[in-house]
Design an enzyme around this catalytic site. Structure first.
Site, PDB file in Angstrom:
ATOM      1  N   ASP A 123     -10.078   3.049   1.323  1.00 52.39           N
ATOM      2  CA  ASP A 123     -10.246   2.495   2.681  1.00 52.39           C
ATOM      3  C   ASP A 123     -10.823   3.550   3.614  1.00 52.39           C
ATOM      4  OD1 ASP A 123      -9.326  -0.085   2.324  1.00 52.39           O
ATOM      5  OD2 ASP A 123      -7.233   0.433   2.741  1.00 52.39           O
ATOM      6  N   LYS A 175       0.809  -1.229   0.000  1.00 57.21           N
ATOM      7  CA  LYS A 175       0.000   0.000   0.000  1.00 57.21           C
ATOM      8  C   LYS A 175       0.842   1.279   0.000  1.00 57.21           C
ATOM      9  CE  LYS A 175      -4.330  -1.696   1.963  1.00 57.21           C
ATOM     10  NZ  LYS A 175      -5.362  -1.553   2.979  1.00 57.21           N
TER      11      LYS A 175
END
Ligand code: NAP
Length: 450
Positions: A270, A234
């Site tokens: 997210d 990420k």
């Protein structure tokens, strides 16, 4: 499309690998022994004890015919003896890509339990079965997989074997990470594609840390619409992208990459996914006091988003308080929200909880397989009435933290809400259109439950 069938001896890994493969491709999975049990309402052992092997083989033949004839592409794990009847082998050969999982008998004997396998009473029987069936497996199979290493390697190998048989046209997306065997992303996105009538595919691809750059360059020219990114990529993917949206830059993590005209753009859904999941049950961040347990990637994203969305205050408690302090100084540089970094001690958790409208667990504590949980949940008693406790963990569906919170009368939410919402937000980016979130949420939730 042809189905995918994994054949081999009992204990060769058909069910466990089949389930993983189905999850990685977002396809349904059918264990034919379980189908036979469902159809007759009897365990396999009971079918053998009451009616004998012939009865079971008749049921198995019917189930094999039914599942292989279904129009929905499915990953199929038949019982070990399915090839004993030529008509079953024929049905598999005609309608499936068949892979023989060749696992050494010694390994099978070491791993399996014999209770629910009526034809097996020990390693000797396994050798007899191997002698009797090996030629039949080889005859039915398109490919042979030597299944003598770990499940990740076996899954990689399976994906390579199947490459020519998987769809390539339409909207193509993926999730990359390592490990990736347990991801639910293909199931979620394929459910969305199905509900939206989007012709395309979404699959999980294991990309080890050293292969990220190569994957990114391959993806750039691949015609794929985009991909999701999970642990461990990420943060390290950011320098490899052409541009990254401001929110993702702030929390130092990208979980969605959109590919357009050969350019790669990074987003973080997210943060928005967690907020949407809270809003869906009546809790936004604006004007609220938030406590976040943990100071890793998810905690950082939640803390930045809460501050930027107008939270009254954000407390970040980490087992290493210096990480919480580092997040707090980042937030102070971009917002005037009051931020309280601290240590995840019982005293500080109780103190912060006393002021909190929303408490978020952003650590793996309580997660299945994590092997650790909160030592005490007494701090929950300090929360004001009406507070929400949100656990980013979703396996198990109700952690001890959430059960105790519910018993104390607080609102609760597990991590499935965030998982599904971040995927829906990513699909809006991939498909370049607004989606009916509540309707799709229900469809995806149903698919996951199944
Ligand atoms: P991460 O970057 O590895 O951060 C984990 C955090 O938890 C770190 O602060 C770590 O502390 C702390 N921690 C780990 N073990 C601990 C323990 N035994 N006691 C106290 N603190 C502990 O992971 P992440 O990506 O932020 O994920 C955190 C959790 O959220 C995971 O359970 C993950 O599965 C979940 N998650 C859910 C979703 C969803 O969609 N529902 C999305 C993302 C993450 P140190 O820094 O000291 O190691």
């Amino acid at each position: 499309m042809k189905h995918i069938a994994l054949i081999g001896l009992s204990g060769s890994g058909k069910s466990s690998l089949g389930e993983m493969l189905a999850r990685n491709l977002g396809l349904p999975f059918a264990d034919l022994d379980e189908e036979a049990e469902r159809e007759t309402g009897m365990s396999i052992r009971r079918m053998f004890d009451l009616h004998g092997e012939r009865f079971f083989r008749d049921v198995e033949t019917g189930v094999t015919r039914r599942i292989t004839a279904s129009p929905m592409q499915t990953v199929i794990a038949p019982g070990g003896g399915v090839v004993l009847r030529p008509e079953n082998a024929r049905a598999l050969k005609e309608r499936c890509v068949v892979i023989f999982l060749d696992r050494p008998v010694g390994m099978i004997a070491r791993d399996i339990t014999y209770d629910d396998r009526p034809l097996l009473t020990g390693a000797g029987h396994l050798l007899d079965q191997e002698r009797e069936r090996r030629a039949l497996y080889l005859d039915a199979a398109d490919f042979v997989l030597q299944n003598d290493s770990g499940p990740s390697d076996a899954l990689d190998e399976l994906m390579k074997m199947l490459d020519d048989f998987l769809p390539k046209s339409g909207t193509g997306c993926a999730v990359i990470g390592d490990p990736i065997t347990h991801t639910l992303s293909p199931v979620i996105h394929m459910a969305v594609f199905g509900a939206m009538d989007v012709s395309g595919w979404y699959r999980a691809v294991r990309v080890p840390a050293g292969e990220l750059r190569a994957f990114v360059e391959m993806a750039r020219g691949s015609g794929m619409r985009g991909f999701n990114v999970t642990i461990p990529h990420k943060s390290c993917i950011i320098p490899l992208l052409d541009e990254t949206e401001e929110g993702a830059k702030l929390c130092g993590a990208v979980n969605t990459v959109v590919i357009k005209d050969g350019r790669l753009s990074g987003f973080n859904t997210d943060m928005g996914g967690l907020l949407s999941s809270l809003v869906s049950i009546g809790f936004g961040y604006a004007g609220r006091n938030i406590t976040i347990l943990g100071a890793g990637g998810a905690a950082r994203g939640a803390a930045f988003k809460a501050a930027l969305e107008g939270a009254e205050s954000v407390a970040i408690l980490g087992r290493r308080p210096e990480k919480a302090h580092e997040i707090a100084s980042g937030i102070r540089a971009v917002s005037s929200c009051r931020v309280y970094p601290g240590e995840m001690s019982h005293r500080e958790m109780s103190h912060a909880a006393g002021e909190s409208d929303i408490l978020i667990n952003a650590t793996p504590l309580g997660m299945s397989g994590a092997g650790s949980d909160f030592e005490s949940l007494e701090f929950l008693r300090s929360l004001p009435r009406g507070a929400l406790v949100c656990d980013l963990v979703y396996r198990p569906a109700e952690t001890n933290l959430l059960r105790a919170s519910r018993d104390l009368g607080y609102e609760t939410q597990n991590g499935l809400g965030m998982l599904i919402h971040q995927a829906l937000l990513a699909d809006e980016l991939f498909l370049e259109r607004r989606l009916d979130m509540p309707a799709l949420y229900k469809i995806v939730e149903g698919k996951i439950a199944k």
